[in-house]
Design an enzyme around this catalytic site. Structure first.
Site, mmCIF file in Angstrom:
data_model
loop_
_atom_site.group_PDB
_atom_site.id
_atom_site.type_symbol
_atom_site.label_atom_id
_atom_site.label_comp_id
_atom_site.label_asym_id
_atom_site.label_seq_id
_atom_site.Cartn_x
_atom_site.Cartn_y
_atom_site.Cartn_z
ATOM 1 N N ASP A 123 -5.260 1.367 -9.898
ATOM 2 C CA ASP A 123 -4.925 2.860 -10.562
ATOM 3 C C ASP A 123 -6.243 3.535 -11.028
ATOM 4 O OD1 ASP A 123 -1.908 3.905 -11.770
ATOM 5 O OD2 ASP A 123 -3.911 4.685 -12.483
ATOM 6 N N GLN A 158 7.585 8.502 -14.205
ATOM 7 C CA GLN A 158 7.464 8.529 -12.889
ATOM 8 C C GLN A 158 6.569 10.027 -12.677
ATOM 9 O OE1 GLN A 158 10.181 7.985 -9.687
ATOM 10 N NE2 GLN A 158 8.687 8.000 -8.279
ATOM 11 N N SER A 159 5.212 9.908 -12.106
ATOM 12 C CA SER A 159 4.563 11.319 -11.790
ATOM 13 C C SER A 159 4.256 11.282 -10.328
ATOM 14 C CB SER A 159 3.406 11.021 -12.875
ATOM 15 O OG SER A 159 2.401 9.911 -12.540
ATOM 16 N N VAL A 160 4.361 10.411 -9.719
ATOM 17 C CA VAL A 160 4.057 10.333 -8.099
ATOM 18 C C VAL A 160 5.155 10.078 -7.384
ATOM 19 C CG1 VAL A 160 2.605 9.567 -6.124
ATOM 20 C CG2 VAL A 160 1.395 9.873 -8.379
ATOM 21 N N HIS A 185 6.627 2.988 -5.817
ATOM 22 C CA HIS A 185 5.480 2.144 -6.236
ATOM 23 C C HIS A 185 5.623 1.319 -7.216
ATOM 24 C CE1 HIS A 185 4.908 5.588 -8.603
ATOM 25 N NE2 HIS A 185 4.195 4.992 -9.447
ATOM 26 N N HIS A 199 3.883 -1.003 -10.109
ATOM 27 C CA HIS A 199 2.492 -1.303 -11.157
ATOM 28 C C HIS A 199 2.576 -2.856 -11.479
ATOM 29 C CE1 HIS A 199 2.112 3.258 -12.717
ATOM 30 N NE2 HIS A 199 3.468 3.309 -12.344
HETATM 31 P P1 AMP Z 1 3.955 6.881 -12.010
HETATM 32 O O1 AMP Z 1 3.895 7.667 -13.373
HETATM 33 O O2 AMP Z 1 4.712 5.463 -12.369
HETATM 34 O O3 AMP Z 1 4.512 7.809 -11.062
HETATM 35 O O4 AMP Z 1 2.495 6.255 -11.759
HETATM 36 C C1 AMP Z 1 1.644 7.052 -10.834
HETATM 37 C C2 AMP Z 1 0.197 6.455 -10.943
HETATM 38 O O5 AMP Z 1 -0.661 6.572 -10.136
HETATM 39 C C3 AMP Z 1 -0.344 6.533 -12.489
HETATM 40 O O6 AMP Z 1 -0.612 5.388 -13.048
HETATM 41 C C4 AMP Z 1 -1.598 7.250 -12.269
HETATM 42 O O7 AMP Z 1 -2.734 6.994 -12.890
HETATM 43 C C5 AMP Z 1 -1.806 6.796 -10.656
HETATM 44 N N1 AMP Z 1 -2.688 7.737 -9.864
HETATM 45 C C6 AMP Z 1 -2.570 9.112 -9.574
HETATM 46 N N2 AMP Z 1 -3.489 9.591 -8.911
HETATM 47 C C7 AMP Z 1 -4.284 8.263 -8.395
HETATM 48 C C8 AMP Z 1 -5.182 8.127 -7.330
HETATM 49 N N3 AMP Z 1 -5.846 9.119 -6.790
HETATM 50 N N4 AMP Z 1 -5.621 7.113 -7.036
HETATM 51 C C9 AMP Z 1 -5.037 5.844 -7.892
HETATM 52 N N5 AMP Z 1 -4.215 6.153 -8.700
HETATM 53 C C10 AMP Z 1 -3.653 7.199 -9.007
#
Ligand code: AMP
Length: 111
Positions: free
Chosen positions: A29, A91-93, A97, A99
Site C-alpha cells: 500500500d 472503501q476508496s478504490v 481488494h 488489506h
Molecule cells: P480502500 O480504502 O479499502 O479502498 O483501500 C484502498 C487502498 O489503496 C488505500 O489504503 C490506499 O492507500 C491504497 N492506494 C491508493 N493508491 C495506491 C497506489 N498507487 N499504490 C498502492 N496503494 C494505493
C-alpha cells in the site's frame, strides 16, 4: 476506463509487487497504516465484495488463501485482513481488494 488497481497490475502505475499469479496480484500500500500493509487484488475488475457473484465465489477463496501465503512470505504470524465494502466503510478504490495489516499490535474493535 481501467481501475487504478488494473493500471497498477498492468505496470502503468509503479508499485512494489510482492506476489502475482494468473488470478491475483499483491503489492504494498502506498499509504501504509501498519509496518506491513499489503493489498491483495484480483486481476478481474469487481467493484466491491457485494458484487461478487456465485460464479466468482472461488475467487474469494483464492484471495484469502493468497493473503495468508503473502503474510507468511512477509514473516507475519499475527495479522489482520480487511475488506472495506462501500465508501461508508472506508472503501476508496472500487476494485475489490483485501488489506493485509501487520507488524504492530492491532486493537479491536477497529475504528
Ligand atoms: P480502500 O480504502 O479499502 O479502498 O483501500 C484502498 C487502498 O489503496 C488505500 O489504503 C490506499 O492507500 C491504497 N492506494 C491508493 N493508491 C495506491 C497506489 N498507487 N499504490 C498502492 N496503494 C494505493
Amino acid at each position: 476506463m481501467p481501475t487504478l488497481f488494473t493500471r497498477i497490475i498492468n505496470g502503468e502505475i509503479p508499485s512494489q509487487k510482492v506476489f502475482e499469479d494468473d488470478a491475483v496480484v499483491a503489492f504494498r500500500d502506498v499509504n501504509p497504516v501498519a509496518p506491513k500493509h499489503i493489498l491483495v487484488v484480483p486481476r478481474q475488475e469487481i467493484t466491491r465484495l457485494d458484487q461478487v457473484t456465485d460464479d466468482d465465489e472461488a475467487l474469494l477463496g483464492r484471495l484469502l488463501r493468497t493473503a495468508a501465503k503473502v503474510a507468511a512470505q512477509e514473516g507475519l504470524k499475527d495479522y489482520r485482513l480487511v475488506i472495506n465494502n462501500g465508501a461508508g466503510a472506508g472503501q476508496s478504490v472500487f476494485h475489490l481488494h483485501v488489506h493485509i495489516l501487520g507488524g504492530r499490535p492491532l486493537s479491536w474493535p477497529p475504528g
